[in-house]
Motif scaffolding. Sequence first.
Motif, mmCIF file in Angstrom:
data_model
loop_
_atom_site.group_PDB
_atom_site.id
_atom_site.type_symbol
_atom_site.label_atom_id
_atom_site.label_comp_id
_atom_site.label_asym_id
_atom_site.label_seq_id
_atom_site.Cartn_x
_atom_site.Cartn_y
_atom_site.Cartn_z
ATOM 1 N N SER A 1 32.684 55.890 83.119
ATOM 2 C CA SER A 1 33.059 54.603 82.549
ATOM 3 C C SER A 1 33.463 54.858 81.100
ATOM 4 O O SER A 1 32.612 55.037 80.230
ATOM 5 C CB SER A 1 31.893 53.622 82.649
ATOM 6 O OG SER A 1 32.308 52.322 82.294
ATOM 7 N N ASN B 1 36.991 53.006 84.504
ATOM 8 C CA ASN B 1 36.525 53.837 85.607
ATOM 9 C C ASN B 1 37.583 54.844 86.051
ATOM 10 O O ASN B 1 37.314 55.693 86.906
ATOM 11 C CB ASN B 1 36.056 52.981 86.786
ATOM 12 C CG ASN B 1 34.892 52.061 86.435
ATOM 13 O OD1 ASN B 1 34.931 50.873 86.698
ATOM 14 N ND2 ASN B 1 33.853 52.589 85.810
ATOM 15 N N GLY C 1 36.817 43.216 82.918
ATOM 16 C CA GLY C 1 35.540 43.906 83.074
ATOM 17 C C GLY C 1 35.536 45.347 82.605
ATOM 18 O O GLY C 1 34.568 46.058 82.819
ATOM 19 N N TYR D 1 32.503 49.893 96.182
ATOM 20 C CA TYR D 1 32.618 48.443 96.351
ATOM 21 C C TYR D 1 32.852 48.000 97.793
ATOM 22 O O TYR D 1 33.866 47.395 98.111
ATOM 23 C CB TYR D 1 33.722 47.904 95.421
ATOM 24 C CG TYR D 1 33.428 48.256 93.980
ATOM 25 C CD1 TYR D 1 32.629 47.431 93.208
ATOM 26 C CD2 TYR D 1 33.901 49.438 93.421
ATOM 27 C CE1 TYR D 1 32.319 47.763 91.895
ATOM 28 C CE2 TYR D 1 33.592 49.786 92.111
ATOM 29 C CZ TYR D 1 32.806 48.947 91.364
ATOM 30 O OH TYR D 1 32.487 49.288 90.071
ATOM 31 N N PHE E 1 22.892 50.586 93.124
ATOM 32 C CA PHE E 1 24.352 50.613 93.231
ATOM 33 C C PHE E 1 24.830 52.057 93.468
ATOM 34 O O PHE E 1 25.672 52.313 94.333
ATOM 35 C CB PHE E 1 24.927 50.036 91.935
ATOM 36 C CG PHE E 1 26.421 49.945 91.866
ATOM 37 C CD1 PHE E 1 27.133 49.102 92.708
ATOM 38 C CD2 PHE E 1 27.127 50.689 90.910
ATOM 39 C CE1 PHE E 1 28.522 49.002 92.607
ATOM 40 C CE2 PHE E 1 28.513 50.579 90.807
ATOM 41 C CZ PHE E 1 29.201 49.745 91.659
ATOM 42 N N THR F 1 21.312 49.199 88.945
ATOM 43 C CA THR F 1 22.374 50.212 88.861
ATOM 44 C C THR F 1 22.014 51.433 89.712
ATOM 45 O O THR F 1 22.874 52.036 90.348
ATOM 46 C CB THR F 1 22.634 50.613 87.399
ATOM 47 O OG1 THR F 1 22.805 49.420 86.626
ATOM 48 C CG2 THR F 1 23.908 51.437 87.283
ATOM 49 N N TYR G 1 23.266 44.689 80.613
ATOM 50 C CA TYR G 1 24.703 44.850 80.902
ATOM 51 C C TYR G 1 25.487 43.759 80.160
ATOM 52 O O TYR G 1 25.818 42.710 80.695
ATOM 53 C CB TYR G 1 24.959 44.797 82.420
ATOM 54 C CG TYR G 1 26.317 45.344 82.804
ATOM 55 C CD1 TYR G 1 26.564 46.712 82.844
ATOM 56 C CD2 TYR G 1 27.372 44.482 83.112
ATOM 57 C CE1 TYR G 1 27.812 47.215 83.187
ATOM 58 C CE2 TYR G 1 28.630 44.971 83.456
ATOM 59 C CZ TYR G 1 28.840 46.342 83.490
ATOM 60 O OH TYR G 1 30.091 46.833 83.821
ATOM 61 N N LEU H 1 28.539 43.752 79.107
ATOM 62 C CA LEU H 1 30.005 43.728 79.241
ATOM 63 C C LEU H 1 30.516 42.384 79.769
ATOM 64 O O LEU H 1 31.391 41.761 79.146
ATOM 65 C CB LEU H 1 30.495 44.840 80.190
ATOM 66 C CG LEU H 1 30.434 46.280 79.687
ATOM 67 C CD1 LEU H 1 29.042 46.854 79.835
ATOM 68 C CD2 LEU H 1 31.448 47.152 80.423
ATOM 69 N N PHE I 1 26.991 44.997 92.479
ATOM 70 C CA PHE I 1 27.695 44.962 91.199
ATOM 71 C C PHE I 1 27.579 43.583 90.548
ATOM 72 O O PHE I 1 27.375 43.473 89.338
ATOM 73 C CB PHE I 1 29.168 45.383 91.330
ATOM 74 C CG PHE I 1 29.846 45.319 89.989
ATOM 75 C CD1 PHE I 1 29.472 46.184 88.969
ATOM 76 C CD2 PHE I 1 30.794 44.346 89.722
ATOM 77 C CE1 PHE I 1 30.031 46.097 87.704
ATOM 78 C CE2 PHE I 1 31.365 44.257 88.449
ATOM 79 C CZ PHE I 1 30.983 45.132 87.452
ATOM 80 N N TYR J 1 23.689 51.009 81.539
ATOM 81 C CA TYR J 1 23.864 51.703 82.824
ATOM 82 C C TYR J 1 22.533 52.230 83.375
ATOM 83 O O TYR J 1 22.504 53.003 84.326
ATOM 84 C CB TYR J 1 24.901 52.832 82.668
ATOM 85 C CG TYR J 1 26.270 52.240 82.377
ATOM 86 C CD1 TYR J 1 27.130 51.914 83.418
ATOM 87 C CD2 TYR J 1 26.660 51.936 81.074
ATOM 88 C CE1 TYR J 1 28.358 51.326 83.176
ATOM 89 C CE2 TYR J 1 27.882 51.338 80.810
ATOM 90 C CZ TYR J 1 28.725 51.035 81.870
ATOM 91 O OH TYR J 1 29.934 50.443 81.617
ATOM 92 N N ILE K 1 28.041 58.952 85.407
ATOM 93 C CA ILE K 1 26.993 58.598 86.368
ATOM 94 C C ILE K 1 26.957 59.618 87.504
ATOM 95 O O ILE K 1 27.991 59.930 88.118
ATOM 96 C CB ILE K 1 27.191 57.166 86.916
ATOM 97 C CG1 ILE K 1 27.188 56.177 85.731
ATOM 98 C CG2 ILE K 1 26.094 56.817 87.932
ATOM 99 C CD1 ILE K 1 27.216 54.722 86.108
ATOM 100 N N ILE L 1 24.397 43.550 88.871
ATOM 101 C CA ILE L 1 24.435 44.327 87.618
ATOM 102 C C ILE L 1 24.938 43.457 86.479
ATOM 103 O O ILE L 1 24.379 43.448 85.381
ATOM 104 C CB ILE L 1 25.353 45.572 87.776
ATOM 105 C CG1 ILE L 1 24.701 46.619 88.670
ATOM 106 C CG2 ILE L 1 25.695 46.171 86.403
ATOM 107 C CD1 ILE L 1 25.577 47.834 88.956
HETATM 108 C C1 AVI Z 1 33.368 47.900 87.298
HETATM 109 N N1 AVI Z 1 33.088 48.730 86.143
HETATM 110 C C2 AVI Z 1 33.798 48.255 84.965
HETATM 111 C C3 AVI Z 1 31.643 48.953 85.882
HETATM 112 C C4 AVI Z 1 31.460 49.745 84.564
HETATM 113 O O1 AVI Z 1 30.784 49.229 83.680
HETATM 114 O O2 AVI Z 1 32.041 50.810 84.432
HETATM 115 C C5 AVI Z 1 30.976 49.672 87.019
HETATM 116 C C6 AVI Z 1 29.512 49.914 86.804
HETATM 117 N N2 AVI Z 1 28.844 50.971 87.232
HETATM 118 C C7 AVI Z 1 27.588 50.875 86.901
HETATM 119 N N3 AVI Z 1 27.411 49.774 86.215
HETATM 120 C C8 AVI Z 1 28.601 49.142 86.163
#
Ligand code: AVI
Length: 323
Positions: A286, A168, A163, A41, A218, A215, A58, A60, A49, A208, A254, A52
């Motif tokens: 993750s 992580n 998030g 980061y 990233f 990603t 994604y 989440l 991010f 992911y 990852i 993403i």
């Molecule tokens: C910040 N964190 C919660 C993300 C995750 O989903 O674990 C980081 C991430 N890495 C790749 N995509 C998202």
Amino acid sequence: RGRGPRIVRPSAAADPVQDFARSAAAGLASPPRRLESRFLYDAQGSILFDQITAQPEYYLTRTEASILAANAARIRALTGPTNIMELGAGSAAKTDNLLRAWLERSKAVCYFPVDVSLTALLGACKSISARFPAARVIAVNSEYAEAFPLLSQLSPVLVTFLGSSIGNFSRLEMTSFCLALAASMRPGDFLLLGLDLVKRSSVLEAAYNDRAGVTERFTRNIFARMNRELGSAIDLESIEHSARYQAELEQIEIDACFTKRQAFLLQPPGRAITIAEGESVRTEISRKFRLEQVIPELNRCGFGTEQVFSDERRWFALLLLRR
Ligand code: AVI
């Protein structure tokens, strides 16, 4: 009214480049090679991010935002008026619902976003101040734990860690994080914790491995950062992103897989590293959670469960915990 953003940097905060250099040299020295995911980061990584979180796969961020939107007023009713400290605030895109709920019931609120990226924090200050003139924003530019000593002065406080960023951490890291956080908070303070829940592996893996390849960029960016800050001259084209769900450990893993041998020097401390063709570097895990497992763990760390919020599909949970 012409007042610039207020940014504090705790005096104990480590020098970011030194910190990265030391950690990368140690993590890359020998297999199994790894880089600490917190170094993903930097300014560029924070932008990636954010991108993403907008990808269709994604789920989440969107799911968490919908839970927050539906329950922010309830959360505010349970906590009462508090200061808010957001760990890993990034651009603070997820904070609107909370601040709105706070400001519907109080004239003002003090908001303390914590992030390692100064660029992301400046963006957060600007956008929050523009949308919520009644919010007093004091940004903390540091690692999470470096901000913990501030907490005792902020009580009553709601700490948010959204998030599923806690995913992580390894299990051990999560326990020490929770213990340290609990020790820094006063009894009666609150923690709002976002957790991504165990679900079908196809849904998890898609999240992911987005089709647009953000990603992957990233993952590559942490090596681009090494090139920028540590002079490593790694061929970024030789890196393939791999994200797989490890069902026994219930975690996404990852890795950056190298299709060509790389030999480079990390400056400072001037450590020579060789990565063979076919080798990989773990950049992130993750973890995905089951409420029946994680809630007792949190309770043992000193957090009582105030209320659990989730979505219809039970894909994500927001836990309101009381210290
Ligand atoms: C910040 N964190 C919660 C993300 C995750 O989903 O674990 C980081 C991430 N890495 C790749 N995509 C998202």
